[in-house]
Design an enzyme around this catalytic site. Sequence first.
Site: not given
Length: 218
Positions: A169-172
């Site tokens: 996910l983009a939130c790592r």
Amino acid sequence: MDEVAESLPPPPDQNLAGRELVVAVCGGIAAYKSADLVSRLVQRGAGVTVVMTASAQRFVTPLTFQSLSGRPVRADTFDLRDSSDPQHIGLTEKADLMIVAPATADILAKAAHGICDDLVSLMINAAACPVVFCPAMNHRMWENPVTAQNIDRLADLGYQFIGPEAGWLACRNVGMGRMSEPQEILARVIELMAKGKAKRRPAAHGSPPDQNQTRPRM
């Protein structure tokens, strides 16, 4: 020239020719996938009209979608283009399907509770065609009980879902909430059209929900 032509891949099947689709893009990093989705839908012969939230335009510009769809992008409820359809509701009357991608937790909550404070939420609420959500969000947002209730409510009303998937996910973080890949969404849309499932509209006031309705977490 003949050698070059022979090396080119064959054009995609025109199995969406004559179909009219609305793609609603909401504010999430997965909006970049929506550009790929629109391109794939157009290549399959569909007429695609893109509508965007204000947040979506901070990730991908309307010009990108206008170039890919060959049509003006609708992004403002008060942008009067047709005096007979001041709120662009008529777009869903002409459409075979409305695809919300990415469908954020915000737009799912608005749709579940009838909130119409922007063009996309207004069009979902007033849609005359079936609506398919392609969720994309942080894994904790997806697992939040409030989000789960909103999804179940929408599914019970007859809305359909594609995804999300588990992955990076983009939130790592790694978890559930990744928007399905454009080719997967395309395949599902073609399947819905071929089987006629996209003809079903959300249940009207007082009508019982379809008990065979596709559940969201596929």
